[in-house]
Design an enzyme around this catalytic site. Structure first.
Site, mmCIF file in Angstrom:
data_model
loop_
_atom_site.group_PDB
_atom_site.id
_atom_site.type_symbol
_atom_site.label_atom_id
_atom_site.label_comp_id
_atom_site.label_asym_id
_atom_site.label_seq_id
_atom_site.Cartn_x
_atom_site.Cartn_y
_atom_site.Cartn_z
ATOM 1 N N ARG B 60 27.879 18.173 -7.478
ATOM 2 C CA ARG B 60 26.601 18.786 -7.826
ATOM 3 C C ARG B 60 26.578 20.293 -7.650
ATOM 4 O O ARG B 60 26.269 21.038 -8.569
ATOM 5 C CB ARG B 60 25.503 18.211 -6.948
ATOM 6 N N THR B 61 26.906 20.736 -6.442
ATOM 7 C CA THR B 61 26.799 22.156 -6.146
ATOM 8 C C THR B 61 27.743 22.957 -7.046
ATOM 9 O O THR B 61 27.374 23.987 -7.585
ATOM 10 C CB THR B 61 27.120 22.414 -4.660
ATOM 11 N N LYS B 89 50.273 24.470 3.250
ATOM 12 C CA LYS B 89 51.440 25.251 3.659
ATOM 13 C C LYS B 89 51.072 26.200 4.790
ATOM 14 O O LYS B 89 51.877 26.978 5.260
ATOM 15 C CB LYS B 89 52.002 26.039 2.469
ATOM 16 N N ARG B 110 32.754 26.449 -0.343
ATOM 17 C CA ARG B 110 32.409 25.199 0.360
ATOM 18 C C ARG B 110 33.608 24.867 1.237
ATOM 19 O O ARG B 110 34.748 24.857 0.769
ATOM 20 C CB ARG B 110 32.152 24.093 -0.670
ATOM 21 N N HIS B 138 23.533 25.811 4.148
ATOM 22 C CA HIS B 138 23.709 25.644 2.704
ATOM 23 C C HIS B 138 22.522 26.374 2.061
ATOM 24 O O HIS B 138 21.597 25.750 1.544
ATOM 25 C CB HIS B 138 23.711 24.140 2.380
#
Ligand SMILES: Nc1ncnc2c1ncn2[C@@H]1O[C@H](COP(=O)(O)OP(=O)(O)OP(=O)(O)O)[C@@H](O)[C@H]1O
Ligand SMILES: [Mg+2]
Ligand SMILES: [Zn+2]
Lengths: 151, 313
Positions: B60-61, B89, B110, B138
């Site tokens: 969604r975001t 890595k 995110r 958020h």
């Protein structure tokens, strides 16, 4: 003649006006462990001329570095540091709690990015000084039991 | 031009914005709606590149930011790194960020660890927008929630907002509650004791002069709710399944419950929902969660335009 409860020291540091009960934490901060050569004396629960009771720590042949003093300020905000030279108090200053605590403790939140090998020092905003409330600049969490993590 | 104050700004936490700044974003969001639907075309962000950096899956975001950037006339580049690429890595986030900023004008991040966006902002000269950091903030979700309430009810101040569900771990509810308090809303928190709002947040709210009503029974408070903000209760939070089922059942929104509600009640949900809102509710006038999801586009268009110094022409 001064009335000393312990043998006077020639050179060293007296950490005075420590909040009652915090002396052992101060010892951990200044890393008094088995292999220290010089004398360290600890006075716990002695009457203070200023108010109530206090702890005192006296270390011979040592001066503190600023990082140690910052740490002490977080658990004993009223402490004074007396530098003793030739049996006399040569310098005296009060600890001051910084507004931002940088690098001296880790964030208590395991999931905080500062605990994940990133090239930053943990940083805390001092939200209040009495009682001491530290908030992580990165994850926003207030720090519980930070005194345990000072050493 | 007011948006000048925004140019280059990081949006890590909703608290990075003043009330005035939030209102500017909401005002511009309103103007963005015809552009967000595609009815009108804008080149506000012509030539700008947004890097979407997702260390955790999020449909969604991510889609909402992509859509917002395209509708505003800019482009997105995308880096999805759950198990792939450089991080395994052992590349630090600090290094990844300094690489990505070389390719873009702003970064959306995110990440599973709290504080990741603050760290990214520290290393990046380009603005960083937090799209969720672990259990942390958020802020664009908060902005679109505020926008939806304002849009549906004409204002936020004095409205009774009932937050229900997982108020303890739910990432969106803490910053939403704080922002609502800043705007003078009245707050009611409905959750089982195990999942009630943390003390820290409750204290922050008190500092804003808001004394929230705490309760565990939805029926007791539904009648005077202006907004019902529903969040998901996760099974994992409960010691055993039967305990979970008992609780989840109590917080299910259906048409029977809504009989007690105001006609104008606005029901919101950050989505995805599981079964906390019955499908029959979707048909009611009260269901605004899909509208809320759409609002993510104009709100993000507005924020990106302000941060990147674009102009709506
Ligand atoms: N030579 C010394 N050896 C050990 N301790 C000492 C020595 N000189 C001073 N102290 C201790 O250092 C602390 C500070 O000494 P000072 O003479 O300044 O006392 P004060 O006037 O009471 O200071 P304050 O106002 O800071 O309490 C006291 O706790 C004192 O016992
Ligand atoms: Mg004295
Ligand atoms: Zn932290």
């Amino acid at each position: 003649m001064k009335d000393f409860r312990v043998t006077p020291i020639r050179n060293g540091t007296v950490i005075d006006h420590i909040e009652c009960g915090q002396a052992l934490k101060v010892l951990r901060i200044i890393k008094v462990t088995g292999d220290v050569r010089s004398t360290v004396s600890v006075l716990m629960h002695v009457p203070s001329k200023k108010e109530g009771w206090k702890d005192v720590v006296k270390v011979e042949d040592r001066e503190l570095d600023p990082r140690e003093v910052d740490k002490i300020s977080l658990i004993a905000p009223k402490a004074t540091i007396n530098i003793i030279r030739d049996f006399n108090v040569a310098e005296k200053y009060s600890v001051t709690m910084p507004d931002v605590v940088k690098g001296i403790i880790k964030c208590g939140n395991h999931n905080c990015i500062t605990n994940k090998n990133e090239p930053v020092e943990p940083e805390f905003i001092v939200e209040s000084k009495l009682p001491v409330v530290l908030r992580c600049k990165y994850c926003d969490r207030n720090q519980e039991d930070f005194a345990e993590r000072l050493a | 031009m007011t948006s000048m104050t925004f140019k280059g700004m990081d949006i890590v936490s909703i608290r990075d914005l003043t009330i005035d700044q939030i209102e500017q974003v909401l005002d511009l969001s309103e103007k963005m709606i015809p552009y967000a639907t595609g009815e009108k075309i804008t080149k506000a962000l012509d030539g700008k590149i947004l890097a979407n950096l997702f260390f955790e899956p999020s449909t969604r975001t991510r889609l909402s930011f992509e859509s917002a950037m395209s509708r505003a006339g800019g482009k997105c580049i995308e880096i999805t790194l759950p198990q792939t690429s450089s991080t395994v890595k052992g590349e630090t986030l600090a290094d990844t960020i300094r690489m990505v900023e070389a390719y873009s004008d702003a970064i959306v991040l995110r990440h599973p660890h709290e504080g990741a966006s603050r760290l990214a902002a520290h290393f990046s000269k380009k603005p960083v927008i937090n799209a969720g950091d672990g259990a942390g903030q958020h802020p664009t979700q908060t902005l679109l929630d505020l926008f939806t309430i304002k849009q549906q009810l004409g204002g936020i101040s004095g409205k009774n907002v009932v937050l229900v569900g997982d108020l303890k771990y739910g990432r969106t509810v803490h910053s939403l509650a704080e922002a609502l308090a800043m705007f003078g809303a009245e707050l009611t928190f409905v959750a089982p004791p195990l999942l009630q709002m943390p003390n820290e947040t409750a204290k922050l709210l008190e500092n804003e002069g808001v004394k929230a009503r705490l309760c565990s029974n939805l029926e007791d408070v539904i009648a005077d709710a202006d907004v019902l903000y529903v969040t998901r209760i996760q099974k994992e939070r409960f010691p055993d399944l039967s305990e979970y089922e008992k609780v989840a059942g109590c917080y299910r929104i259906d048409n029977i419950l809504l009989r007690e509600a105001k006609k104008s009640l606005v029901i919101m949900h950050p989505l995805p929902r599981v079964d906390e809102i019955a499908p029959e509710v979707d048909m009611t006038e009260n269901a605004k969660y899909f509208q809320q999801a759409f609002n993510g586009v104009p709100v993000r268009m507005a924020l990106l335009t302000m941060i990147l110094g674009g102009e709506l022409r």
